[in-house]
Design an enzyme around this catalytic site. Structure first.
Site, PDB file in Angstrom:
ATOM      1  CG  ASN A   1      54.991  52.693  34.549  1.00 51.62           C
ATOM      2  OD1 ASN A   1      53.949  52.736  33.927  1.00 51.62           O
ATOM      3  ND2 ASN A   1      56.170  52.530  33.973  1.00 51.62           N
TER       4      ASN A   1
ATOM      5  NE  ARG B   1      62.095  48.078  37.252  1.00 49.62           N
ATOM      6  CZ  ARG B   1      62.427  48.446  36.020  1.00 49.62           C
ATOM      7  NH1 ARG B   1      62.926  49.658  35.796  1.00 49.62           N
ATOM      8  NH2 ARG B   1      62.250  47.611  35.009  1.00 49.62           N
TER       9      ARG B   1
ATOM     10  CE1 TYR C   1      55.183  45.896  31.141  1.00 44.19           C
ATOM     11  CE2 TYR C   1      55.057  46.981  28.998  1.00 44.19           C
ATOM     12  CZ  TYR C   1      55.637  46.851  30.248  1.00 44.19           C
ATOM     13  OH  TYR C   1      56.672  47.674  30.614  1.00 44.19           O
TER      14      TYR C   1
ATOM     15  CG  HIS D   1      52.184  48.457  30.965  1.00 44.46           C
ATOM     16  ND1 HIS D   1      53.180  48.450  31.905  1.00 44.46           N
ATOM     17  CD2 HIS D   1      52.493  49.458  30.087  1.00 44.46           C
ATOM     18  CE1 HIS D   1      54.063  49.415  31.615  1.00 44.46           C
ATOM     19  NE2 HIS D   1      53.649  50.036  30.524  1.00 44.46           N
TER      20      HIS D   1
HETATM   21  P1  NAD Z   1      64.465  56.818  38.204  1.00 47.87           P
HETATM   22  O1  NAD Z   1      64.677  55.795  39.238  1.00 47.87           O
HETATM   23  O2  NAD Z   1      65.624  57.333  37.465  1.00 47.87           O
HETATM   24  O3  NAD Z   1      63.683  58.031  38.882  1.00 47.87           O
HETATM   25  C1  NAD Z   1      63.590  59.288  38.279  1.00 47.87           C
HETATM   26  C2  NAD Z   1      63.852  60.362  39.304  1.00 47.87           C
HETATM   27  O4  NAD Z   1      62.767  60.478  40.210  1.00 47.87           O
HETATM   28  C3  NAD Z   1      65.087  60.096  40.164  1.00 47.87           C
HETATM   29  O5  NAD Z   1      66.076  61.048  39.899  1.00 47.87           O
HETATM   30  C4  NAD Z   1      64.561  60.175  41.587  1.00 47.87           C
HETATM   31  O6  NAD Z   1      65.456  60.772  42.501  1.00 47.87           O
HETATM   32  C5  NAD Z   1      63.308  61.000  41.387  1.00 47.87           C
HETATM   33  N1  NAD Z   1      62.323  60.985  42.478  1.00 47.87           N
HETATM   34  C6  NAD Z   1      62.035  60.006  43.357  1.00 47.87           C
HETATM   35  N2  NAD Z   1      61.063  60.403  44.199  1.00 47.87           N
HETATM   36  C7  NAD Z   1      60.705  61.660  43.815  1.00 47.87           C
HETATM   37  C8  NAD Z   1      59.750  62.612  44.289  1.00 47.87           C
HETATM   38  N3  NAD Z   1      58.967  62.352  45.334  1.00 47.87           N
HETATM   39  N4  NAD Z   1      59.682  63.820  43.669  1.00 47.87           N
HETATM   40  C9  NAD Z   1      60.493  64.112  42.619  1.00 47.87           C
HETATM   41  N5  NAD Z   1      61.402  63.247  42.146  1.00 47.87           N
HETATM   42  C10 NAD Z   1      61.508  62.045  42.732  1.00 47.87           C
HETATM   43  O7  NAD Z   1      63.338  56.261  37.247  1.00 47.87           O
HETATM   44  P2  NAD Z   1      63.225  56.085  35.659  1.00 47.87           P
HETATM   45  O8  NAD Z   1      63.684  54.744  35.295  1.00 47.87           O
HETATM   46  O9  NAD Z   1      63.786  57.249  34.972  1.00 47.87           O
HETATM   47  O10 NAD Z   1      61.658  56.094  35.510  1.00 47.87           O
HETATM   48  C11 NAD Z   1      60.906  57.181  35.974  1.00 47.87           C
HETATM   49  C12 NAD Z   1      59.441  56.839  36.010  1.00 47.87           C
HETATM   50  O11 NAD Z   1      58.943  56.717  34.697  1.00 47.87           O
HETATM   51  C13 NAD Z   1      59.124  55.519  36.706  1.00 47.87           C
HETATM   52  O12 NAD Z   1      57.948  55.652  37.466  1.00 47.87           O
HETATM   53  C14 NAD Z   1      58.920  54.568  35.551  1.00 47.87           C
HETATM   54  O13 NAD Z   1      58.106  53.483  35.886  1.00 47.87           O
HETATM   55  C15 NAD Z   1      58.276  55.481  34.554  1.00 47.87           C
HETATM   56  N6  NAD Z   1      58.354  55.049  33.153  1.00 47.87           N
HETATM   57  C16 NAD Z   1      57.188  55.037  32.489  1.00 47.87           C
HETATM   58  C17 NAD Z   1      57.118  54.623  31.188  1.00 47.87           C
HETATM   59  C18 NAD Z   1      55.768  54.590  30.521  1.00 47.87           C
HETATM   60  O14 NAD Z   1      55.610  53.951  29.503  1.00 47.87           O
HETATM   61  N7  NAD Z   1      54.758  55.259  31.065  1.00 47.87           N
HETATM   62  C19 NAD Z   1      58.304  54.245  30.512  1.00 47.87           C
HETATM   63  C20 NAD Z   1      59.513  54.281  31.220  1.00 47.87           C
HETATM   64  C21 NAD Z   1      59.517  54.698  32.551  1.00 47.87           C
HETATM   65  C1  G6P Z   2      58.439  50.196  28.861  1.00 45.28           C
HETATM   66  C2  G6P Z   2      57.135  50.573  29.523  1.00 45.28           C
HETATM   67  C3  G6P Z   2      57.355  51.376  30.734  1.00 45.28           C
HETATM   68  C4  G6P Z   2      58.330  50.653  31.602  1.00 45.28           C
HETATM   69  C5  G6P Z   2      59.672  50.668  30.931  1.00 45.28           C
HETATM   70  C6  G6P Z   2      60.717  49.962  31.749  1.00 45.28           C
HETATM   71  O1  G6P Z   2      58.709  51.092  27.899  1.00 45.28           O
HETATM   72  O2  G6P Z   2      56.181  51.120  28.686  1.00 45.28           O
HETATM   73  O3  G6P Z   2      56.150  51.668  31.341  1.00 45.28           O
HETATM   74  O4  G6P Z   2      58.394  51.188  32.866  1.00 45.28           O
HETATM   75  O5  G6P Z   2      59.603  50.147  29.661  1.00 45.28           O
HETATM   76  O6  G6P Z   2      61.964  50.095  31.179  1.00 45.28           O
HETATM   77  P1  G6P Z   2      63.267  49.764  32.020  1.00 45.28           P
HETATM   78  O7  G6P Z   2      64.378  49.987  31.096  1.00 45.28           O
HETATM   79  O8  G6P Z   2      63.233  50.690  33.203  1.00 45.28           O
HETATM   80  O9  G6P Z   2      63.142  48.334  32.477  1.00 45.28           O
HETATM   81 MN    MN Z   3      54.458  51.943  29.871  1.00 45.85          MN
END
Ligand code: NAD
Ligand code: G6P
Ligand code: MN
Length: 431
Positions: A147, A93, A251, A198
């Site tokens: 995402n 990232r 966003y 977003h």
């Molecule tokens: P993170 O870096 O903590 O990752 C979560 C876990 O995924 C880690 O423990 C990692 O080891 C694991 N991982 C990596 N590759 C993998 C695979 N191939 N199979 C299974 N597990 C795997 O990330 P995070 O900050 O907790 O965010 C997780 C995801 O959620 C991200 O893609 C982020 O963008 C998304 N997110 C989405 C929203 C939303 O609004 N939709 C909000 C927040 C986060």
């Molecule tokens: C928001 C969005 C997510 C995004 C996240 C990032 O809630 O909706 O899609 O990935 O925040 O948060 P962070 O704490 O990882 O920057």
């Molecule tokens: Mn989002």
């Protein structure tokens, strides 16, 4: 009873999900939660497993919490597969955020070239997950949080048979903020959302059925537009909000205030670091707290992350599907005519009635001309990004990046593409 498989179980958001399950146990008879991660996430996964067990135990519930690196076992016979993984972790990232900045382009993990790189890494993995679901749990619902959620969901819905819904916490965040500005209860506040992930707008606001849109817009001018923990809080001008006459999402700052956001990002990337670099520190702090044997709840420190309300959004959806509720949620699904001047087979973020058969988008009508131009441009970038990620076709990738509104010209797109492919080499099997 319900089996949940959580892919990316080592995420710091998992305790929020567990809390959500605990709060809803009357409506959702969850008997098993299977947390899946990969070798690199082993340590985080085991900390999360421990904390989750303590949370369930404290609640006095009989839910089996398991952690595993065996994804297929986790998916087998699951009712819901929730995906929240990050291929390449926060290091990848940080690269996504740094590459565009080199070319004076906004570096963001979900929109722009950063989100594009994330999509290229994520789509092959989600398609593999879908193969497992098709084979081992063909009736399961895939609730995708990973995402860029709109793009990832479009890839799944166009290229697999899996029943899937994409989610984001932005719409609910806007609902809470608008409700507060109107002194109304969030559950009595209904916003008509339509747009892309977003990049969604709130078009109309109703409180208990009464149209309060103009008041909500006036409140934005008075009190400012809501943001999220991960987005620098620059403000739109009063005149612009007045002219737009709909509620932009947090966003939209990246699209409508490109120059200011770029300047702010440039500054913070040199001082406290990009968002990923900041989040790495928060993560360390969080996992230290999670690991403590005394810790048995979701800690406050999680509020430093951008994902507020995540569990509410995802478990509301699970509840609506499992219990055939027919209530309305904002989701990422295929448009299917809901926005009349948008292609039917692309993902949009829109209100939908959710029941056991899935999400049924609510007719929106035509996107007004002043919003449709931006939406169509971003959509064409997104659909090209899906094609590029699936085929590994460099030309498609170049066209996708060039179509992105943050990218100033084709030469810059080409240079950024070289950097993206180079710096993600081991994570892009399709190229
Ligand atoms: P993170 O870096 O903590 O990752 C979560 C876990 O995924 C880690 O423990 C990692 O080891 C694991 N991982 C990596 N590759 C993998 C695979 N191939 N199979 C299974 N597990 C795997 O990330 P995070 O900050 O907790 O965010 C997780 C995801 O959620 C991200 O893609 C982020 O963008 C998304 N997110 C989405 C929203 C939303 O609004 N939709 C909000 C927040 C986060
Ligand atoms: C928001 C969005 C997510 C995004 C996240 C990032 O809630 O909706 O899609 O990935 O925040 O948060 P962070 O704490 O990882 O920057
Ligand atoms: Mn989002």
């Amino acid at each position: 009873s319900i089996k949940l498989a959580v892919i990316g179980g080592g995420s710091s958001y998992t305790p929020e999900l567990i809390e959500g399950v605990i709060q809803r146990v009357e409506a959702l008879p969850v008997s098993e939660i299977c947390l899946v991660d990969v070798e690199d996430g082993k340590e985080k996964l085991s900390i999360i497993e421990g904390l989750s067990r303590r949370m369930v135990e404290k609640a006095g519930l009989n839910i089996r919490v398991r952690a595993t690196l065996d994804r297929r076992e986790a998916i087998r016979d699951a009712h819901f597969v929730m995906t929240q993984f990050r291929v390449g972790g926060l290091k990848a990232r940080a690269r996504d955020e740094r590459i565009p900045l080199k070319y004076n382009v906004i570096g963001q993990e979900t929109t722009g070239p950063g989100g594009f790189a994330k999509a290229l890494r994520t789509i092959p993995v989600i398609l593999d997950i879908c193969k497992d679901i098709e084979e081992l749990a063909p009736d399961a619902w895939l609730i995708n949080f990973t995402n860029p959620a709109g793009i990832v969901t479009e890839a799944v819905l166009k290229h697999t048979k899996v029943k899937s819904i994409g989610l984001c916490n932005v719409p609910i965040g806007m609902q809470y903020a608008v409700a507060e500005s109107l002194n109304a209860k969030p559950e009595e506040t209904y916003i008509e959302f339509a747009g892309l992930n977003h990049m969604v707008w709130g078009h109309r606001v109703y409180v208990n059925g009464e149209d309060r849109t103009q008041e909500a817009i006036a409140a934005l001018i008075e009190g400012g537009s809501a943001t999220m923990k991960n987005i620098i809080d620059t403000q739109f001008s009063s005149e612009f909000i007045q002219a737009l006459n709909v509620i932009p999402c947090p966003y939209h700052r990246y699209f409508y205030l490109k120059n200011t956001m770029l300047e702010e990002e440039m500054k913070s990337s040199k001082t406290e670091g990009t968002r990923a670099e900041q989040v790495m520190k928060t993560e360390e702090e969080l996992f230290e707290i999670y690991a403590s044997p005394e810790m048995d709840k979701k800690p406050e420190q999680l509020e430093k992350r951008g994902g507020a309300h995540y569990s509410k959004v995802s478990l509301n959806l699970v509840d609506a599907i499992w219990n055939n509720r027919k209530d309305i949620h904002t989701v990422n699904i295929l448009n299917n005519g809901a926005i009349s001047n948008c292609a039917p087979d692309v993902s949009v973020e829109i209100n939908a009635v959710i029941d056991s058969a899935g999400a049924h988008p609510i007719t929106f009508g035509a996107m007004p001309v002043e919003l449709n131009g931006l939406m169509q441009q971003v959509k064409s970038y997104e659909s090209l990004a899906v094609e590029a990620a699936i085929t590994g076709d460099r030309h498609k990738a170049l066209l996708a990046l060039t179509a992105n509104p943050f990218v100033p010209d084709a030469n810059v797109a080409e240079q950024m593409l070289n950097d993206i492919l180079e710096q993600n080499k081991s994570l892009l099997p399709q190229f």
